[in-house]
Design a protein around this motif. Structure first.
Motif: not given
Length: 486
Positions: A5, A9, A12, A19-20, A23
């Motif tokens: 994770s 981050d 991105i 982008t999100e 994920r």
């Protein structure tokens, strides 16, 4: 948060292509590299420490072997996600260049550090200290940044077949190259393209930088280095394009050149070297070049400084000096341009801006050898090779020593010897250490500083050895004889 994770981050944040919404996709891509068992691996808020955790997990899951090459390949692959693709890098760079050249280089350098291409943690291991000399404060560095391979990897590299691709470490072909045991990992490597004299060139940063924003400018074509009038025009064009940077070229001959003569390239960056701060001690008159001022620089090597507001005038004047030096001989000073058909003279040129003026420093080089000096007449002589025996290239010419990592441990033993403690003094250092012991009083309080001064004095001698016109009466007279022909 988990390591994956946190890595997403970072991706991105650095790479506008993600982008999100990406994920889940990125999670699966990272798991493919690390192993499904790493999904819940605890992470670190520090992106580089988080990178270490992921690499360690990949070793534990058996995804990679525990070798330096395998770890570096994976590190680069993980950070490749955080790095925009080459076309996007170039678009972003030149968009920011419209704001200012410095805005573009600031962004590109920051990205090259954040994506771990510039090895900031390794560079921080280097030892750096100043050394006061008659020619100003030299900069002494002991290069600890390049990791050493263990015997297993050396054996693997020896068995690896030569692929012939990429052609060399400076080729555009390295951009995005995964790497192997005998070639550096470059998945996260990006190169900015630009035109120079109608040819495509690349601009990148050095992964193991020797100074601030250490940049490399490289020809898209793999061809040998050559110093010519075009070199001077190219250097001045680059400092016009990037006015906060200096740029210079290694000489194009063995012994006095750098370690990469097979590929045309220059080095630059945002750093003011000691030679740039050295004053003019004698003004010269260049016949036929009224727009160019010239002078002899007070420097341990032999340097002619040219200054003008006109890059064209400066280019022409520099070629005049180079061409004259290329064919100049003075046997009384051991200076011979050609011996048995082999040329020995070239220059190391360095360009930079001073206000509205352009400056071009031409360092005269001669790569002859002799029976007395088989490594080079104008090369570090044998009595100083315990500190520095490698070629004196562009960076060292300007006063920044790049000394080998072995010296950290060896100088610690020299210090113990000077303090009268049990030691393992290397035989190569023994004559020098005895001289230091006799010349100074050594205590625990002054040993480090006095030893640094002593190392600086040796490097000053190294530069003096590399200078073709010495700073004694005979050398000054020989320099005058050459300059009278200008």
């Amino acid at each position: 948060m988990t390591a994956i994770s946190r890595q997403i981050d970072t991706i991105i944040k650095l790479n506008p292509d993600y982008t999100e919404m990406d994920r889940i996709y990125l999670t699966n891509k990272l798991l493919n590299l690390l192993g499904d068992d790493t999904l819940s691996l605890a992470g670190s808020a520090d992106p580089l420490k988080n990178l270490d955790l992921m690499v360690a997990a990949a070793i534990a899951t058996g995804k990679i072997s525990d070798t330096l090459a395998a770890k570096q390949i994976l590190e680069a692959q993980l950070m490749d996600f955080a790095t925009p693709r080459p076309s996007r890098i170039n678009q972003l760079f030149w968009d920011k260049y419209q704001q200012s050249p410095q805005a573009a280089t600031d962004w590109f350098f920051a990205l090259s550090c954040a994506n771990n291409y510039v090895q900031t943690r390794a560079i921080a291991k280097n030892l750096v200290f100043p050394a006061k000399t008659a020619f100003g404060n030299l900069e002494i560095t002991i290069n600890m940044s390049k990791p050493e391979k263990d015997p297993k990897e050396i054996a693997l590299a020896a068995k690896a077949k030569a692929s012939g691709y990429p052609d060399c470490a400076l080729c555009l072909q390295t951009e995005g190259y995964a790497g192997r045991n005998n070639f550096a990992a470059r998945s996260n490597h990006r190169i900015v393209r630009f035109l120079l004299a109608g040819r495509t060139w690349g601009f990148q940063y050095s992964p193991y930088a020797y100074f601030n924003e250490h940049a490399i400018f490289l020809d898209a074509v793999h061809e040998p280095m050559k110093i010519s009038q075009q070199t001077f025009a190219n250097l001045l064009a680059i400092v016009t394009m990037f006015p906060t940077y200096f740029v210079g070229s290694n000489a194009d001959l063995p012994i006095v050149g750098g370690s990469m003569l097979a590929h045309e390239h220059y080095q630059g960056g945002r750093h003011q070297f000691p030679m740039m701060q050295a004053p003019i001690v004698e003004t010269l008159h260049l016949s036929g070049y009224p727009d160019v001022s010239a002078g002899i620089v007070k420097w341990s090597m032999s340097v002619i400084r040219l200054t003008s507001s006109s890059p064209v005038a400066l280019t022409n004047a520099a070629e005049h000096v180079r061409a004259l030096w290329a064919n100049y001989s003075d046997p009384t000073a051991q200076i011979r341009a050609v011996v048995t058909g082999q040329r020995h003279h070239t220059v190391t040129p360095i360009a930079y801006r001073v206000g509205g003026q352009y400056q071009l420093d031409l360092v005269l080089r001669d790569n002859q050898t002799s029976a007395q000096y088989p490594d080079g007449i104008f090369h570090p002589h044998q009595d100083v090779q315990h500190i520095k025996k490698e070629n004196i290239g562009l960076i060292e010419v300007m006063g920044r020593a790049i000394l080998p990592a072995r010296l950290k441990a060896e100088l610690a033993q020299v210090k113990r010897y000077l303090l009268g403690k049990p030691n393992h003094l290397a035989a190569a250092h023994e004559p020098w250490a005895k001289q230091l012991l006799a010349a100074h009083t050594w205590t625990a309080d002054n040993a480090d500083s006095q030893l640094q001064v002593a190392v600086g004095e040796v490097f000053a001698r190294v530069l003096s050895d590399a200078g073709v016109f010495k700073w004694n009466q005979a050398g000054r007279q020989a320099m005058v004889r050459f300059c009278q022909l200008l």
